[in-house]
Write an enzyme that holds these catalytic residues in place. Structure first.
Site, mmCIF file in Angstrom:
data_model
loop_
_atom_site.group_PDB
_atom_site.id
_atom_site.type_symbol
_atom_site.label_atom_id
_atom_site.label_comp_id
_atom_site.label_asym_id
_atom_site.label_seq_id
_atom_site.Cartn_x
_atom_site.Cartn_y
_atom_site.Cartn_z
ATOM 1 N N CYS A 109 -4.485 2.528 -1.101
ATOM 2 C CA CYS A 109 -3.081 2.829 -1.425
ATOM 3 C C CYS A 109 -2.160 1.655 -1.109
ATOM 4 C CB CYS A 109 -2.658 4.094 -0.689
ATOM 5 S SG CYS A 109 -3.080 4.111 1.076
ATOM 6 N N GLN B 12 13.615 9.934 -6.019
ATOM 7 C CA GLN B 12 14.195 9.161 -4.923
ATOM 8 C C GLN B 12 14.900 7.960 -5.552
ATOM 9 O OE1 GLN B 12 11.869 6.593 -2.220
ATOM 10 N NE2 GLN B 12 12.573 7.894 -0.556
ATOM 11 N N LYS C 293 -11.116 7.904 15.075
ATOM 12 C CA LYS C 293 -11.527 7.934 13.666
ATOM 13 C C LYS C 293 -12.100 9.298 13.300
ATOM 14 C CE LYS C 293 -13.000 4.134 11.752
ATOM 15 N NZ LYS C 293 -13.807 2.939 11.402
ATOM 16 N N ARG D 295 16.286 10.259 3.491
ATOM 17 C CA ARG D 295 15.073 9.794 4.194
ATOM 18 C C ARG D 295 15.540 8.973 5.392
ATOM 19 N NH1 ARG D 295 9.576 10.923 4.192
ATOM 20 N NH2 ARG D 295 8.253 9.134 3.813
ATOM 21 N N GLY E 147 2.109 11.908 2.054
ATOM 22 C CA GLY E 147 2.022 10.824 1.080
ATOM 23 C C GLY E 147 0.589 10.487 0.771
ATOM 24 N N ARG E 148 -0.014 9.661 1.622
ATOM 25 C CA ARG E 148 -1.392 9.223 1.391
ATOM 26 C C ARG E 148 -2.358 10.402 1.334
ATOM 27 N NH1 ARG E 148 -1.640 5.304 6.343
ATOM 28 N NH2 ARG E 148 -0.238 6.927 7.093
ATOM 29 N N ARG F 253 1.387 10.679 8.783
ATOM 30 C CA ARG F 253 0.056 11.203 9.168
ATOM 31 C C ARG F 253 0.130 12.660 9.616
ATOM 32 N NH1 ARG F 253 -4.516 9.068 9.931
ATOM 33 N NH2 ARG F 253 -4.938 9.620 12.105
ATOM 34 N N ALA G 167 -21.960 5.920 0.004
ATOM 35 C CA ALA G 167 -22.142 5.541 -1.402
ATOM 36 C C ALA G 167 -23.150 6.465 -2.069
ATOM 37 C CB ALA G 167 -22.591 4.082 -1.498
ATOM 38 N N TYR H 128 15.274 -0.657 4.836
ATOM 39 C CA TYR H 128 15.874 -0.814 3.516
ATOM 40 C C TYR H 128 17.399 -0.865 3.643
ATOM 41 C CZ TYR H 128 11.225 0.076 1.584
ATOM 42 O OH TYR H 128 9.891 -0.010 1.267
#
Length: 660
Positions: free
Chosen positions: A364, A109, A443, A224, A333-334, A311, A406, A176
């Site tokens: 992230c 990109q 969630k 994009r 992405g994430r 998402r 944990a 951008y």
């Protein structure tokens, strides 16, 4: 085995390329993929190769600048203007060759500028720099625009020579530079680059023409494109999309038609801006696959492939949408940070083994932008280490006390390393604080993360013993080499507040566990993460909410919230007319509701049916010292050591287990 995803697995044509499936790695800055010379680092190469190995058909890099003459300093990435005979060129060749081994394609990109989002960047017109009220950007001259186009052409010619399969042009999204040229709100020019929509898109048109001139008409070019900005004004987002001053979907459709006519071979669409960052990097409060309706409108208007991001991790819905021709592929992405093998697992029929991205933004986006570091992943600490944990030289008997996140991560990692692991949990089910954190309907990924951990423990041979509250004596009798204590925390009970035991007082944990119901008019005391999420849940269930916070802002206690998460809550409360009483303390709960003390010293009674207490958590007492002297390695992790979020809890459990 789970259901098959036939259409997500099908190849498609993007310009001159055949992409093997409908999965793309969305462009993301990760911070470590290039060095100061512009070379791809060894770690950066492995990052991209891992996603090719994981089955992604198309990989986009993060944004690399082609311009260090006009915009300086450019904050996005090192300069990729490499010498074709030098090391920078060689590193790119090594990357591309390895990507191709797995049948994937890779496109860098390339950006011509970040615009007003960053200080010192040029813009179409003089504009307020994002996040400030006093600083103003400088407008590009026509000569500077032409020079940027020349530099772009030089860079992509060399990238093509290194073997890259095409280019994604950065970007008519998120505010951008090219996005600012495309929007009348930010483009006030009167020359050939301003005015009509065609003029505002002239810069983008000349970039794709330059790409085709330098690299040939068959060199694929992707744009994009943001379909909606969610922007009310400079430095003001729009949580509900009203009052849009940026781009709306109607204009996005017209832009898509023009971009196709200019020669773009595909469009990668999403939403948002720096003002509406909660739709650019949407947190878990935004439903999955939320922008696909808009993407379908773009797809109806063009014949080139349309990839959609934001998402997009409801894969069953994406499968159905692609089957019905609403769009052509998904850009992750994430989610690709959380699990680089998503396509492989789906194609194998093992979608239940996907480690879910929970949309928390901590590891992230927060790490990359707020902390000025590299992008990591809250649920995938292996992404930080760059590899799975190594096998231990000697297998040990490891006992984990506590089945929260944990403890589960520590048990999973220790078992992966070849240790004999038993996990004891005092409750009837695993999850600990995950069960509370995942109680809200918005969630769902936290619930999925808990299920993923259960599967991992089973697959790795961890013995799980439930309904077992272990005493010191019992632990000593086990004969463990290592004991990891992950005993959790309890909510703070405000016994110092008058009326804290009143029938209208409700502990947040009792609500989350379904033990207590709340009335129509609710006061929530505590504006941290738990309190704000409870407020959001109440709002979505039609209740009237007042939020009371002792600090001077919400979501500031402990680890500050990522920007997108914080701004989503702030703007939602504003849009829903939720009173947020800052610098205010609860002093009494009575038959009327809550009495609070404000910063000016005056008190106020707030009528309420229920007063939810979300004042934080306190670690449970440790028994570590009682195990000293028995030849056992002892570690404390998770909330029992000090209350933590999911990010810290998982990483701590992983770190300790790697060291055993």
């Amino acid at each position: 085995m789970t259901e098959k995803f036939e259409y997500l697995s099908k190849p498609y044509t993007l310009g001159s390329l055949t992409i093997k499936n409908r999965f793309a790695v969305a462009p993301m800055g990760v911070g470590f993929d290039k060095n100061e010379k512009g070379e791809f680092t060894a770690r950066g190469i492995e990052y991209f190769v891992d996603r090719a190995k994981g089955g992604f058909g198309l990989i986009f890099t993060g944004a690399y600048s082609c311009d260090y003459e006009i915009d300086a300093p450019n904050l996005l990435a090192p300069n990729p203007l490499f010498d074709e005979s030098g090391q920078m060129h060689k590193s790119a060749q090594d990357l591309v060759r390895r990507i191709h081994f797995y049948g994937a394609k890779i496109m860098p990109q390339i950006t011509v500028g970040a615009g007003r989002n960053y200080e010192f960047m040029k813009t179409p017109s003089e504009l307020p720099v994002f996040g400030t009220e006093s600083k103003t950007s400088q407008a590009l001259t026509v000569e500077q625009i032409h020079r940027k186009i020349e530099l772009f052409g030089q860079v992509i010619k060399k990238l093509q020579a290194a073997g890259f399969d095409g280019v994604e042009i950065h970007a008519m999204h998120w505010g951008y530079l090219l996005d600012e040229f495309g929007m009348s709100f930010t483009n006030r020019r009167t020359d050939e680059y301003g005015g009509s929509l065609e003029n505002r898109l002239r810069f983008a048109k000349e970039l794709v023409e330059e790409a085709k001139k330098q690299c040939g008409k068959n060199f694929p070019c992707v744009m994009r494109l943001s379909m909606k900005s969610y922007m009310k004004d400079f430095n003001k987002g729009s949580i509900d999309g009203s009052g849009e001053v940026g781009r709306d979907i109607d204009e996005a459709v017209e832009i898509a038609k023009l971009l196709e006519s200019y020669g773009f071979d595909a469009l990668s669409v999403d939403c948002g801006s720096y003002e509406g960052f909660y739709y650019a990097t949407a947190p878990m409060y935004v439903k999955r696959n939320w922008a696909t309706g808009m993407a379908a409108r773009v797809k109806e208007a063009v014949s080139v492939p349309v990839l959609v991001g934001g998402r997009m991790n409801d894969f069953a819905s994406a499968e159905e949408d692609i089957r019905n021709g609403k769009y052509d592929g998904i850009a992750l992405g994430r989610a690709s940070l959380a699990d680089p093998k998503i396509p492989q697992k789906i194609i194998m029929g093992k979608s239940d083994k996907i480690r879910p991205c929970i949309g928390c933004n901590y590891g992230c986006i927060h790490n990359l932008l707020a902390n000025g570091g590299n992008a990591y992943c809250a649920v995938n600490p292996e992404f930080f280490h760059g590899s799975k944990p190594e096998l231990a030289t000697h297998s040990k008997k490891v006992v984990v006390i506590g089945g929260g996140v944990a403890g589960m991560e520590a048990a999973r990692t220790a078992a992966c390393r070849g240790h004999e692991v038993t996990l004891y949990e005092k409750a009837a089910q695993l999850g600990g604080a995950l069960l509370l954190a995942g109680a809200h309907d918005f969630k769902i990924e936290v619930k999925e993360l808990n299920e993923w951990y259960k599967g991992e423990l089973e697959d790795n041979g961890v013995k799980v013993v439930l309904n077992s509250e272990m005493t010191t004596e019992q632990i000593k009798k086990i004969g463990a080499d290592v004991v990891i204590l992950s005993v959790g925390s309890n909510p703070i009970i405000p016994s110092f507040i008058k009326g804290y035991e009143h029938e209208k007082a409700v502990m947040c944990t009792d609500v989350l566990q379904g033990k207590k119901q709340v009335g129509q008019n609710v006061v929530i005391v505590g504006g941290g993460l738990v309190g704000c999420e409870m407020a959001l849940d109440c709002i979505r269930n039609g209740k009237t909410v007042t939020l009371v916070e002792a600090l001077n802002d919400i979501m500031q206690g402990g680890t500050p919230a990522p920007r997108a998460n914080y701004e989503y809550m702030r703007d939602t409360f504003e849009a829903e007319n939720v009173p947020v009483m800052l610098n205010t303390k609860l002093i009494e709960i009575n038959n009327q509701g809550a009495i609070v003390l404000k910063s000016d010293g005056t008190s106020e009674t707030i009528s309420a049916d229920s007063v939810i207490l979300a004042l934080g958590f306190r670690p449970l007492p440790t028994i570590a010292s009682e195990l000293y002297g028995d030849g056992i390695e002892i570690y404390e992790i998770g909330d029992g050591k000090g209350c933590a979020n999911i990010y810290n809890a998982i990483w701590e459990g992983n770190e300790i287990a790697r060291a055993i």
